[in-house]
Design a protein around this motif. Structure first.
Motif, PDB file in Angstrom:
ATOM      1  N   GLU A 183      -4.545   6.766   1.604  1.00 16.49           N
ATOM      2  CA  GLU A 183      -3.149   6.340   1.703  1.00 16.49           C
ATOM      3  C   GLU A 183      -2.770   6.302   3.175  1.00 16.49           C
ATOM      4  N   ILE A 184      -1.947   5.354   3.545  1.00 18.02           N
ATOM      5  CA  ILE A 184      -1.434   5.302   4.910  1.00 18.02           C
ATOM      6  C   ILE A 184      -0.668   6.602   5.167  1.00 18.02           C
ATOM      7  N   LEU A 214       0.842  -1.193   0.000  1.00 19.71           N
ATOM      8  CA  LEU A 214       0.000   0.000   0.000  1.00 19.71           C
ATOM      9  C   LEU A 214       0.870   1.233   0.000  1.00 19.71           C
ATOM     10  N   PRO A 215       0.377   2.349  -0.524  1.00 15.79           N
ATOM     11  CA  PRO A 215       1.163   3.578  -0.469  1.00 15.79           C
ATOM     12  C   PRO A 215       1.178   4.153   0.944  1.00 15.79           C
ATOM     13  N   GLU A 216       2.333   4.624   1.365  1.00 11.74           N
ATOM     14  CA  GLU A 216       2.448   5.306   2.657  1.00 11.74           C
ATOM     15  C   GLU A 216       2.984   6.706   2.412  1.00 11.74           C
ATOM     16  N   ALA A 217       2.116   7.680   2.614  1.00  6.55           N
ATOM     17  CA  ALA A 217       2.479   9.081   2.409  1.00  6.55           C
ATOM     18  C   ALA A 217       3.306   9.565   3.596  1.00  6.55           C
ATOM     19  N   GLY A 218       3.882  10.698   3.434  1.00  8.30           N
ATOM     20  CA  GLY A 218       4.649  11.298   4.529  1.00  8.30           C
ATOM     21  C   GLY A 218       6.126  11.308   4.202  1.00  8.30           C
ATOM     22  N   PRO A 237      -1.521   2.693  12.710  1.00  7.36           N
ATOM     23  CA  PRO A 237      -2.260   1.859  13.670  1.00  7.36           C
ATOM     24  C   PRO A 237      -3.705   1.574  13.235  1.00  7.36           C
ATOM     25  N   ARG A 238      -4.389   2.566  12.668  1.00  2.00           N
ATOM     26  CA  ARG A 238      -5.768   2.329  12.209  1.00  2.00           C
ATOM     27  C   ARG A 238      -5.793   1.304  11.082  1.00  2.00           C
ATOM     28  N   VAL A 239      -4.879   1.439  10.132  1.00  2.00           N
ATOM     29  CA  VAL A 239      -4.845   0.503   9.004  1.00  2.00           C
ATOM     30  C   VAL A 239      -4.507  -0.899   9.501  1.00  2.00           C
TER      31      VAL A 239
END
Length: 195
Positions: free
Chosen positions: A150-151, A108-112, A159-161
């Motif tokens: 996106e995460i 999955l994509p993780e933004a930041g 944590p939510r994902v």
């Protein structure tokens, strides 16, 4: 295909091969790069997509897979689930776990913003780690015609994902996760369904 994207494909292949699967299903094959590599190294590999123009082996929706339980040793979806609303993507994950005998693998994509680092200790080992930018607040996600979420965006912290993945996977499933050092925008989740 950037060098970072190739690194992500390498991790996809590595995670699948570690399981020594007799059969693999990829959901959302895109241009078919992963399938071409997997088939060339001898994997029994099938694809599923909603779009018949991509020539998948099975045509169907990821959140209602037209396959019986335990059909494939490994089921994977790389950079696919974010193209659905969050609740729908978790239903798709639940379907993946239903169809998989041993393992489900997603990225999955993780933004930041973050900084990948490597420390090489001669004759000992190389240590890779990622430092997240502590000064940057999560951005609000705006649907861009592609990604619904996106995460790392507001409302979709890790944590939510993780909690959502755990609640939609099988009860005894063991979950591991990591960001790809060469492409930290991609986070992998490996769901060991045999635990």
């Amino acid at each position: 295909m950037t060098k970072a994207r190739w690194a992500s494909v390498w991790h996809q292949l590595d995670e699948v091969l570690k399981q020594n699967p007799k059969s693999v299903l990829e959901i959302g094959p895109g241009p078919g790069i992963f399938k071409n590599i997997a088939v060339n190294i001898g994997l029994n590999f099938k694809t599923l997509d909603l779009d018949p123009e991509l020539n998948p082996d099975y045509i169907g929706s990821a959140d209602a897979l037209p396959l019986p339980d335990n059909s494939f040793d490994a089921v994977c979806a790389f950079q696919v689930l974010e193209h659905m609303p969050f609740d729908t993507s978790m239903k798709a994950l639940q379907e993946m776990c239903r169809v998989a005998k041993k393992i489900a693998i997603i990225s999955l994509p993780e933004a930041g913003y973050c900084w990948p680092n490597t420390i090489s200790l001669p004759y000992i080992r190389k240590v890779q780690f990622i430092i997240k930018n502590p000064f940057k607040k999560p951005q609000k996600h705006v649907f861009d015609g592609e990604h619904y979420w996106e995460i790392g965006k507001q409302g979709y912290d890790l944590p939510r994902v993780m909690d959502a993945i755990k609640s939609h996977a099988q009860k005894n499933c063991k979950i591991s996760t990591y960001r790809v050092h060469e492409n930290p925008y991609h986070r992998f989740f490996i769901l060991d369904l045999c635990s």
